[in-house]
Design a protein around this motif. Sequence first.
Motif, PDB file in Angstrom:
ATOM      1  N   THR A   6       0.840  -1.200   0.000  1.00  0.00           N
ATOM      2  CA  THR A   6       0.000   0.000   0.000  1.00  0.00           C
ATOM      3  C   THR A   6       0.870   1.242   0.000  1.00  0.00           C
ATOM      4  O   THR A   6       1.915   1.278   0.652  1.00  0.00           O
ATOM      5  N   TRP A   7       0.440   2.261  -0.740  1.00  0.00           N
ATOM      6  CA  TRP A   7       1.102   3.558  -0.723  1.00  0.00           C
ATOM      7  C   TRP A   7       0.070   4.638  -1.034  1.00  0.00           C
ATOM      8  O   TRP A   7      -1.099   4.345  -1.269  1.00  0.00           O
ATOM      9  N   THR A   8       0.507   5.875  -1.019  1.00  0.00           N
ATOM     10  CA  THR A   8      -0.389   7.008  -1.280  1.00  0.00           C
ATOM     11  C   THR A   8      -0.007   7.676  -2.590  1.00  0.00           C
ATOM     12  O   THR A   8       1.167   7.973  -2.841  1.00  0.00           O
ATOM     13  N   GLY A  25       6.559  -6.981  -6.159  1.00  0.00           N
ATOM     14  CA  GLY A  25       7.378  -5.804  -6.433  1.00  0.00           C
ATOM     15  C   GLY A  25       7.247  -5.332  -7.865  1.00  0.00           C
ATOM     16  O   GLY A  25       7.071  -4.136  -8.130  1.00  0.00           O
ATOM     17  N   ALA A  26       7.318  -6.266  -8.805  1.00  0.00           N
ATOM     18  CA  ALA A  26       7.200  -5.907 -10.216  1.00  0.00           C
ATOM     19  C   ALA A  26       5.808  -5.365 -10.526  1.00  0.00           C
ATOM     20  O   ALA A  26       5.649  -4.399 -11.286  1.00  0.00           O
ATOM     21  N   ALA A  27       4.778  -5.976  -9.930  1.00  0.00           N
ATOM     22  CA  ALA A  27       3.412  -5.519 -10.170  1.00  0.00           C
ATOM     23  C   ALA A  27       3.211  -4.093  -9.670  1.00  0.00           C
ATOM     24  O   ALA A  27       2.591  -3.265 -10.353  1.00  0.00           O
ATOM     25  N   CYS A  28       3.745  -3.792  -8.496  1.00  0.00           N
ATOM     26  CA  CYS A  28       3.624  -2.432  -7.962  1.00  0.00           C
ATOM     27  C   CYS A  28       4.358  -1.430  -8.852  1.00  0.00           C
ATOM     28  O   CYS A  28       3.858  -0.321  -9.092  1.00  0.00           O
ATOM     29  N   GLY A  29       5.521  -1.823  -9.335  1.00  0.00           N
ATOM     30  CA  GLY A  29       6.257  -0.932 -10.222  1.00  0.00           C
ATOM     31  C   GLY A  29       5.497  -0.627 -11.494  1.00  0.00           C
ATOM     32  O   GLY A  29       5.479   0.513 -11.981  1.00  0.00           O
ATOM     33  N   GLU A  30       4.827  -1.628 -12.051  1.00  0.00           N
ATOM     34  CA  GLU A  30       4.063  -1.405 -13.274  1.00  0.00           C
ATOM     35  C   GLU A  30       2.844  -0.527 -13.025  1.00  0.00           C
ATOM     36  O   GLU A  30       2.490   0.314 -13.859  1.00  0.00           O
ATOM     37  N   LEU A  31       2.181  -0.708 -11.882  1.00  0.00           N
ATOM     38  CA  LEU A  31       1.045   0.154 -11.580  1.00  0.00           C
ATOM     39  C   LEU A  31       1.499   1.596 -11.404  1.00  0.00           C
ATOM     40  O   LEU A  31       0.855   2.525 -11.906  1.00  0.00           O
TER      41      LEU A  31
END
Length: 302
Positions: A6-8, A25-31
């Motif tokens: 989670t982040w803002t 990690g990779a999924a968050c980077g792509e989002l």
Amino acid sequence: MSASRTWTAWSCTVRVTVDDPAVLGAACGELKALMDRVDKAASRFRSDSELSIVNQRSGAMVPVSRLLVDLVDVSLMAASISGGAVDPTVGTAVIAAGYDDDIETVRRRLAQPVAQPVALTATVPGWQQVQLNRKLALLGVPEGAVLDLGATAKAWTADRAALILSKRYGCAVLVEIGGDLCAAGQPDEPWVITVAERAGDPGVLVTLAHGGLTTSTRTSRCWENGHHIIDPRTGRPADGPWRTASVWAPTAVRANTFSTALIATGEAAVGRLTLAGHPARIVANDGEVTELAGWPASTQAA
């Protein structure tokens, strides 16, 4: 086993959950990369965004990226589906209501005494006046109009990210951006979601295996004497019978279209929701809860 981060961003909570921790990690980077591209294309708060340039050049057809074409196209489809309740030409009215900057900046400013009252009414030109040439990637808005894609751009991004990530990594994915959630892939067990008016508030638990679940509310992005959901019929912040609406639909965009419409135009939106058959949970101004069109009766307090 699932993993979540989670982040803002965009003045709201962003969350990615996957059932394969190795790809988190990779999924968050792509989002984050997708959200950055959408921000550069469609943010009303960036003077260098494509949308801001289009608004500054109102009355002219302006070359834009295919991404902005897609985002505007989605907003016009939402306007059509909702009978004009979700209208992207409410930008001037949103600004007149005071929402012309980051929400925390707006709250601080409007909490201070002002010499002149904030204007709360503005003309909404109507979504039919937007000119979009999809083939040539040209966009034009009526002179003096301001497009605001806030009602659909977050939901579109959640839909797009969930679909891409689930296909790329071969796992189930849940993407949440503010009140807009989308689930894609095939989880072993449905995701358990807390539906509440605001993050951290008490809510009800529902399960989500696929599709979109969105919540629109007057209680979150609000400030002294105002909020961000405009009734296009009046050009003023909506003051209908409901303060919060949650809707499930096959996509987050479609769910958001109906949840926003319920808040923006109140009872006028119920007929279209009923015809669409999407489950909904609405909270009246006095806190009374109504569940429509098959909202799961087995929900529990969270």
